[in-house]
Design a protein around this motif. Sequence first.
Motif, PDB file in Angstrom:
ATOM      1  N   ARG A 275       8.217  -9.538   3.734  1.00 43.11           N
ATOM      2  CA  ARG A 275       7.992  -8.086   3.795  1.00 43.11           C
ATOM      3  C   ARG A 275       7.203  -7.595   2.593  1.00 43.11           C
ATOM      4  O   ARG A 275       6.280  -6.803   2.725  1.00 43.11           O
ATOM      5  CB  ARG A 275       9.323  -7.350   3.868  1.00 43.11           C
ATOM      6  N   GLN A 276       7.569  -8.073   1.414  1.00 49.93           N
ATOM      7  CA  GLN A 276       6.875  -7.652   0.199  1.00 49.93           C
ATOM      8  C   GLN A 276       5.420  -8.098   0.220  1.00 49.93           C
ATOM      9  O   GLN A 276       4.523  -7.342  -0.159  1.00 49.93           O
ATOM     10  CB  GLN A 276       7.580  -8.195  -1.043  1.00 49.93           C
ATOM     11  N   GLU A 277       5.169  -9.320   0.676  1.00 46.35           N
ATOM     12  CA  GLU A 277       3.793  -9.815   0.779  1.00 46.35           C
ATOM     13  C   GLU A 277       2.998  -8.972   1.778  1.00 46.35           C
ATOM     14  O   GLU A 277       1.835  -8.649   1.545  1.00 46.35           O
ATOM     15  CB  GLU A 277       3.787 -11.283   1.189  1.00 46.35           C
ATOM     16  N   GLY A 278       3.627  -8.611   2.883  1.00 45.48           N
ATOM     17  CA  GLY A 278       2.960  -7.781   3.894  1.00 45.48           C
ATOM     18  C   GLY A 278       2.623  -6.406   3.351  1.00 45.48           C
ATOM     19  O   GLY A 278       1.537  -5.882   3.589  1.00 45.48           O
ATOM     20  N   ARG A 279       3.561  -5.826   2.608  1.00 47.46           N
ATOM     21  CA  ARG A 279       3.294  -4.508   1.999  1.00 47.46           C
ATOM     22  C   ARG A 279       2.134  -4.586   1.020  1.00 47.46           C
ATOM     23  O   ARG A 279       1.270  -3.718   0.993  1.00 47.46           O
ATOM     24  CB  ARG A 279       4.541  -4.003   1.271  1.00 47.46           C
ATOM     25  N   GLN A 280       2.124  -5.644   0.210  1.00 48.71           N
ATOM     26  CA  GLN A 280       1.068  -5.787  -0.783  1.00 48.71           C
ATOM     27  C   GLN A 280      -0.296  -5.951  -0.097  1.00 48.71           C
ATOM     28  O   GLN A 280      -1.276  -5.342  -0.505  1.00 48.71           O
ATOM     29  CB  GLN A 280       1.343  -6.976  -1.686  1.00 48.71           C
ATOM     30  N   GLU A 281      -0.342  -6.751   0.954  1.00 47.44           N
ATOM     31  CA  GLU A 281      -1.594  -6.912   1.704  1.00 47.44           C
ATOM     32  C   GLU A 281      -2.039  -5.583   2.294  1.00 47.44           C
ATOM     33  O   GLU A 281      -3.223  -5.241   2.254  1.00 47.44           O
ATOM     34  CB  GLU A 281      -1.417  -7.931   2.830  1.00 47.44           C
TER      35      GLU A 281
END
Length: 86
Positions: free
Chosen positions: A25-31
């Motif tokens: 989720r955090q990686e998706g938000r950052q992207e």
Amino acid sequence: MKLFCFFRTPGVRLAAYYAFNEQLRQEGRQEGRQEGRQEGRQEGRQEGRQEGVLAIAKKMLAERSKFAFIKKVTGLSDEDIKKIAP
């Protein structure tokens, strides 16, 4: 002799799943943030270019340049030039 595996324990397995899910989720938000910033920059550049072209057209109109010449130089449509004409 059997080796004890932490992932066979239901509580540990669930905790590992939640940790992995949160990481994704955090990686998706950052992207998503990065893509949003890039799109915002592009839109800002386009708006800036358009404002620059309109400013040039206004100056050309002030110098009494012909519509056809302004259209050729700036790439603006007749309607856009008429909107900014005094």
